[in-house]
Design an enzyme around this catalytic site. Structure first.
Site, PDB file in Angstrom:
ATOM      1  N   TYR A  10     -33.849  22.979   3.686  1.00 23.49           N
ATOM      2  CA  TYR A  10     -34.271  24.246   4.295  1.00 23.49           C
ATOM      3  C   TYR A  10     -33.682  25.438   3.535  1.00 23.49           C
ATOM      4  O   TYR A  10     -33.125  26.352   4.130  1.00 23.49           O
ATOM      5  CB  TYR A  10     -33.868  24.292   5.780  1.00 23.49           C
ATOM      6  CG  TYR A  10     -34.221  23.026   6.513  1.00 23.49           C
ATOM      7  CD1 TYR A  10     -35.557  22.729   6.802  1.00 23.49           C
ATOM      8  CD2 TYR A  10     -33.249  22.104   6.902  1.00 23.49           C
ATOM      9  CE1 TYR A  10     -35.901  21.554   7.449  1.00 23.49           C
ATOM     10  CE2 TYR A  10     -33.583  20.926   7.548  1.00 23.49           C
ATOM     11  CZ  TYR A  10     -34.911  20.654   7.820  1.00 23.49           C
ATOM     12  OH  TYR A  10     -35.254  19.492   8.464  1.00 23.49           O
TER      13      TYR A  10
ATOM     14  N   ASP B 211     -39.168   9.699  20.932  1.00 21.83           N
ATOM     15  CA  ASP B 211     -38.407   9.867  19.697  1.00 21.83           C
ATOM     16  C   ASP B 211     -36.937  10.067  20.083  1.00 21.83           C
ATOM     17  O   ASP B 211     -36.531  11.154  20.472  1.00 21.83           O
ATOM     18  CB  ASP B 211     -38.964  11.071  18.921  1.00 21.83           C
ATOM     19  CG  ASP B 211     -38.208  11.332  17.630  1.00 21.83           C
ATOM     20  OD1 ASP B 211     -37.158  10.702  17.407  1.00 21.83           O
ATOM     21  OD2 ASP B 211     -38.670  12.183  16.845  1.00 21.83           O
TER      22      ASP B 211
HETATM   23  C1  LIG Z   1     -33.729  14.191  12.630  1.00 23.22           C
HETATM   24  C2  LIG Z   1     -34.903  13.850  13.449  1.00 23.22           C
HETATM   25  C3  LIG Z   1     -36.041  13.250  12.889  1.00 23.22           C
HETATM   26  C4  LIG Z   1     -36.176  12.997  11.401  1.00 23.22           C
HETATM   27  O1  LIG Z   1     -35.234  12.103  10.918  1.00 23.22           O
HETATM   28  P1  LIG Z   1     -34.890  12.096   9.326  1.00 23.22           P
HETATM   29  O2  LIG Z   1     -33.946  10.958   9.174  1.00 23.22           O
HETATM   30  O3  LIG Z   1     -34.295  13.435   9.024  1.00 23.22           O
HETATM   31  O4  LIG Z   1     -36.172  11.882   8.619  1.00 23.22           O
HETATM   32  C5  LIG Z   1     -37.073  12.925  13.736  1.00 23.22           C
HETATM   33  N1  LIG Z   1     -37.019  13.170  15.055  1.00 23.22           N
HETATM   34  C6  LIG Z   1     -35.938  13.725  15.632  1.00 23.22           C
HETATM   35  C7  LIG Z   1     -35.906  13.945  17.101  1.00 23.22           C
HETATM   36  C8  LIG Z   1     -34.844  14.100  14.849  1.00 23.22           C
HETATM   37  O5  LIG Z   1     -33.787  14.691  15.406  1.00 23.22           O
END
Ligand SMILES: *Cc1c(COP(=O)(O)O)cnc(C)c1O
Length: 407
Positions: free
Chosen positions: A15, A227
């Site tokens: 970023y 997620d």
């Molecule tokens: C950090 C994150 C990701 C992406 O993970 P990376 O290992 O950076 O690719 C996806 N979803 C959530 C909720 C995250 O916090």
């Protein structure tokens, strides 16, 4: 060698521009909750390296697992071959999540890509050609294009990528029920960060919305994707944030804390129904396979990290962190510059009214021995569960001083 000089020449930071527009600090070593800079300065870590170092840095158990595995088999391709570290990890993740079909990936974003693909394939196997998702405002699910397509369109700047960007359906979390009802025939899935939305806004939500989403997704046979890359492995005080609502999603993604912050590794877990439906259909397979899938070093460290977590009193430790964050941070609500203070588990958030203070806060804290990296209006801390009370008070006191010094 001058690290900073070389860094400026060739090294693009996350970023950021090249060279970086903001200060970059050169790190020499780490231990426990401490980051040691090249000049010897020691900083108490308030970031857990983006939610990953749940046990602190250089934990001897994890280092040992890494070294032992390195001596016998650092890596082997996963196509057509398998090994103990990987199958052990899949079994652990299946048992912990209640989702028995596990796909290993090499980063969180990739596991989300696989989750989205899995949901689309499930619907296709059922004879439905749908590929849109319902996602939430303030969502963050990763930086690859598929993931970005389910991130908040403003904060992830969809407009820059034109037609390359998948178009999805966004709603506020309190409209999730209505939105599912409205689009139920057009969507391949619903994706949420359960309870805590991370990088897209550090919002904390009531478990009720998860229950509503679970109920409607079950009713209409729509995969619910949780997620848990940020929230998983205890960050909210429960193993999974979904546990706050007593629900199991159809698809879950984990990453970040999975290896205790030592190796890059992530996973997608899903139900037997979904994996069987895809596997027994004409589609048959999931067309995805990272080169470093199931990397034995990463799997071994993940196994060690999960065992370490389960054999510790992590619930008590995270509860203690939550109590101290509540007690120490909530009073900041009285400050003129503060919009809102919120905290849960090992996560503390101070949302400011303006986004102009992020750097000032970071510089103040570094000067006083604390590593914190606010973004925009959000000053937040995620700490290792092994943090001492003394270290935690150092973080909260420094943060309070930094915020009180702002105009
Ligand atoms: C950090 C994150 C990701 C992406 O993970 P990376 O290992 O950076 O690719 C996806 N979803 C959530 C909720 C995250 O916090």
């Amino acid at each position: 060698m001058n690290v900073l000089e070389l860094d400026k020449q060739h090294t693009w930071h996350p970023y950021n521009s090249l060279p970086s527009k903001t200060t970059i600090l050169p790190v020499k070593t780490t231990y426990a909750q401490t980051i040691v800079l090249e000049d010897g300065t020691e900083l108490t870590d308030a970031m857990s390296s983006w939610w990953s170092a749940i046990h602190g840095y250089n934990h001897p158990t994890l280092i040992k697992a890494l070294k032992t595995q390195a001596n016998t088999m650092p890596h082997i391709m996963f196509g057509g071959l398998t090994h103990k570290p990987a199958v052990e990890l899949c079994k652990k993740l299946a048992d912990l999540s209640g989702l028995p079909s596990v796909f290993l990936a090499d980063s969180g974003s990739v596991s989300v890509e696989v989750a989205l693909k899995t949901a689309i394939l499930y619907k296709k196997a059922k004879g439905q050609n749908v590929s849109k998702f319902i996602a939430l405002n303030n969502a963050y699910h990763g930086d690859t294009l598929g993931c970005m397509g389910v991130c908040d369109p403003q904060t992830s700047m969809h407009s820059l990528y034109g037609e390359y960007m998948p178009s999805n359906i966004f709603c506020n979390i309190d409209k999730i029920g209505n939105t599912i009802e409205q689009y139920k025939d057009e969507i391949a899935g619903v994706i949420v960060e359960p309870i805590v939305q991370g990088a897209g806004g550090m919002k904390i939500h009531s478990p009720e919305y998860l229950k509503i989403a679970r109920k409607l997704c079950t009713k209409y046979d729509i995969p619910l994707i949780a997620d848990e890359i940020a929230t998983g492995f205890g960050h909210t005080g429960k193993m999974w944030a979904c546990d706050h609502a007593d629900i199991t999603p159809d698809i879950m993604t984990v990453g970040k804390g999975l290896t205790g912050g030592i190796m890059t590794l992530a996973a997608m877990m899903t139900t037997r129904n979904i994996s069987d439906t895809i596997s027994s259909s004409d589609i048959g397979v999931i067309m995805h396979g990272p080169t470093f899938m199931g990397n034995p070093l990463a799997c071994s460290v993940a196994n060690a990290s999960i065992d370490l977590l389960l054999n510790s009193s992590w619930e008590q430790k995270v509860q203690n962190i939550e109590n101290i964050f509540t007690q120490e941070l909530q009073s900041l609500n009285n400050l003129e510059i503060v919009q809102e203070v919120r905290n849960i588990g090992a996560i503390g958030v101070v949302e400011l009214k303006s986004d102009k203070h992020a750097l000032t806060v970071q510089e103040f804290c570094v000067k006083h021995g604390v590593w914190i990296r606010p973004f925009g209006k959000l000053v937040y801390s995620i700490v290792s569960y092994n943090i001492t009370n003394e270290e935690l008070y150092k973080i909260t006191n420094t943060l309070k001083k930094a915020l009180k010094s702002l105009k």
